[in-house]
Design a protein around this motif. Structure first.
Motif, PDB file in Angstrom:
ATOM      1  N   UNK A 106       0.747  -1.196   0.011  1.00  0.00           N
ATOM      2  CA  UNK A 106       0.034   0.077  -0.090  1.00  0.00           C
ATOM      3  C   UNK A 106       0.960   1.185   0.004  1.00  0.00           C
ATOM      4  N   UNK A 107       0.408   2.327  -0.732  1.00  0.00           N
ATOM      5  CA  UNK A 107       0.791   3.749  -0.439  1.00  0.00           C
ATOM      6  C   UNK A 107       2.397   3.386  -0.860  1.00  0.00           C
ATOM      7  N   UNK A 127      -2.889  -4.773  -3.570  1.00  0.00           N
ATOM      8  CA  UNK A 127      -2.010  -3.592  -3.974  1.00  0.00           C
ATOM      9  C   UNK A 127      -3.035  -2.428  -4.031  1.00  0.00           C
ATOM     10  N   UNK A 128      -2.673  -1.229  -3.471  1.00  0.00           N
ATOM     11  CA  UNK A 128      -3.357  -0.102  -3.551  1.00  0.00           C
ATOM     12  C   UNK A 128      -2.831   1.301  -2.995  1.00  0.00           C
ATOM     13  N   UNK A 150      -7.662   4.276 -16.886  1.00  0.00           N
ATOM     14  CA  UNK A 150      -8.681   4.630 -16.232  1.00  0.00           C
ATOM     15  C   UNK A 150      -8.877   3.829 -14.813  1.00  0.00           C
ATOM     16  N   UNK A 151      -8.386   2.499 -14.838  1.00  0.00           N
ATOM     17  CA  UNK A 151      -8.423   1.722 -13.667  1.00  0.00           C
ATOM     18  C   UNK A 151      -7.605   2.400 -12.366  1.00  0.00           C
ATOM     19  N   UNK A 152      -6.237   2.890 -12.614  1.00  0.00           N
ATOM     20  CA  UNK A 152      -5.392   3.479 -11.927  1.00  0.00           C
ATOM     21  C   UNK A 152      -6.442   4.789 -11.314  1.00  0.00           C
ATOM     22  N   UNK A 153      -7.108   5.486 -12.112  1.00  0.00           N
ATOM     23  CA  UNK A 153      -7.893   6.575 -11.524  1.00  0.00           C
ATOM     24  C   UNK A 153      -8.942   6.300 -10.684  1.00  0.00           C
ATOM     25  N   UNK A 154      -9.678   5.101 -10.931  1.00  0.00           N
ATOM     26  CA  UNK A 154     -10.669   4.470 -10.393  1.00  0.00           C
ATOM     27  C   UNK A 154      -9.920   4.019  -8.968  1.00  0.00           C
ATOM     28  N   UNK A 157      -9.116   7.296  -6.815  1.00  0.00           N
ATOM     29  CA  UNK A 157     -10.125   7.883  -6.210  1.00  0.00           C
ATOM     30  C   UNK A 157     -10.996   7.169  -5.044  1.00  0.00           C
ATOM     31  N   UNK A 158     -10.932   5.870  -5.119  1.00  0.00           N
ATOM     32  CA  UNK A 158     -11.816   5.057  -4.139  1.00  0.00           C
ATOM     33  C   UNK A 158     -11.026   4.586  -3.224  1.00  0.00           C
ATOM     34  N   UNK A 159      -9.610   4.419  -3.089  1.00  0.00           N
ATOM     35  CA  UNK A 159      -8.667   3.893  -2.326  1.00  0.00           C
ATOM     36  C   UNK A 159      -8.859   2.213  -2.155  1.00  0.00           C
ATOM     37  N   UNK A 160      -9.711   1.874  -3.254  1.00  0.00           N
ATOM     38  CA  UNK A 160      -9.881   0.252  -3.203  1.00  0.00           C
ATOM     39  C   UNK A 160      -8.364  -0.277  -3.758  1.00  0.00           C
ATOM     40  N   UNK A 161      -8.409  -1.722  -3.499  1.00  0.00           N
ATOM     41  CA  UNK A 161      -7.279  -2.429  -3.783  1.00  0.00           C
ATOM     42  C   UNK A 161      -7.500  -3.634  -4.922  1.00  0.00           C
ATOM     43  N   UNK A 162      -6.266  -3.786  -5.588  1.00  0.00           N
ATOM     44  CA  UNK A 162      -6.554  -4.929  -6.420  1.00  0.00           C
ATOM     45  C   UNK A 162      -5.529  -6.332  -5.956  1.00  0.00           C
ATOM     46  N   UNK A 163      -6.036  -7.571  -6.305  1.00  0.00           N
ATOM     47  CA  UNK A 163      -5.266  -8.478  -6.013  1.00  0.00           C
ATOM     48  C   UNK A 163      -4.079  -8.914  -6.960  1.00  0.00           C
TER      49      UNK A 163
END
Length: 247
Positions: A106-107, A127-128, A150-154, A157-163
């Protein structure tokens, strides 16, 4: 805070961060990490560096509590500069860097792996960039190296993570393996890279960095300017003070 190095095989140097409980690094920790990576890259006997971390997660970013304790801007400036140093050390390391990622990344962790040459991740890795929840900005530069715009921006903005599996689908992770096999897989890739001629590897690293479409060091420092602006406006501290108080 501990940054250690080891030489498990010919031509391979492992740099490991161990800062319990979550590898959220204080200012000095980022500088220590930068020094270790640079020293490994300068060693003529090293042909590949593995960047790893002890504990349940790879990296949780900056030590927010260190920032909260500071009544001025010294810690913030130190964190900004320290992160920039560590990220640049990974990017500019004279030989390829393989990141071995488990648990949370993260971060600041995104800054490290986004500047690495290859990523091997465990099945539990996520990761996020929770920056907007922490009163900060930054490392979009590096997340953009892992996922499409576009996924990076989403995600930002949401602070979501990806696996790790999702990043594998995007082609930004080399392999996803069970947690117990992570270091073996990372070392296998590093050993394969290390079979190449050391001089040619260094030339290849410089050449690949030279054709990057984005100057990652300048881009990241540009982002950090907005982090400092948020602090001057009082916005960052207001948001940061909620850290650790969420219901």
């Amino acid at each position: 805070m501990s940054v250690s190095t080891a030489c498990p095989s010919d031509g391979v140097r492992v740099v490991t961060v161990d800062h319990p409980p979550v590898n959220a690094l204080p200012v000095q920790g980022w500088y220590d990490l930068a020094d270790a990576v640079r020293a490994a890259g300068r060693d003529p006997g090293v042909r590949c560096v593995v960047l790893a971390a002890a504990g349940r997660g790879f990296n949780a970013g900056v030590d927010i509590k260190e920032l909260q304790r500071d009544t001025g801007y010294e810690a913030l400036i130190g964190a900004n500069r320290g992160c920039a140093e560590a990220f640049a050390a990974v990017y500019a390391c004279e030989v390829p860097v393989v990141a071995a990622v488990q648990g949370f990344c993260l971060g600041g962790g995104i800054g490290l792996v986004g500047n690495a040459d290859a990523i091997v991740a465990s099945e539990d890795a996520v990761f996020g960039l929770p920056e907007l929840d922490r009163g900060a900005l930054g490392a979009a530069t590096h997340l953009a190296r892992l996922v499409p715009q576009h996924l990076m921006r989403t995600l930002y903005y949401t602070s979501r993570t990806v696996t790790a599996a999702e990043l594998l689908a995007h082609g930004s992770v080399w392999r996803v393996v069970p947690a117990l096999e992570l270091m073996e897989a990372a070392l296998d890739l590093a050993a394969e890279i290390a079979t190449k001629d050391g001089h040619l590897l260094r030339l290849a690293k410089a050449a690949l960095n030279g054709i990057d479409p984005v100057d990652v060091q300048h881009s990241y420092r540009f982002e950090q300017g907005f982090t400092f602006e948020a602090n001057l406006a009082g916005t960052a501290s207001r948001v940061r003070d909620t850290f650790g108080k969420e219901a």
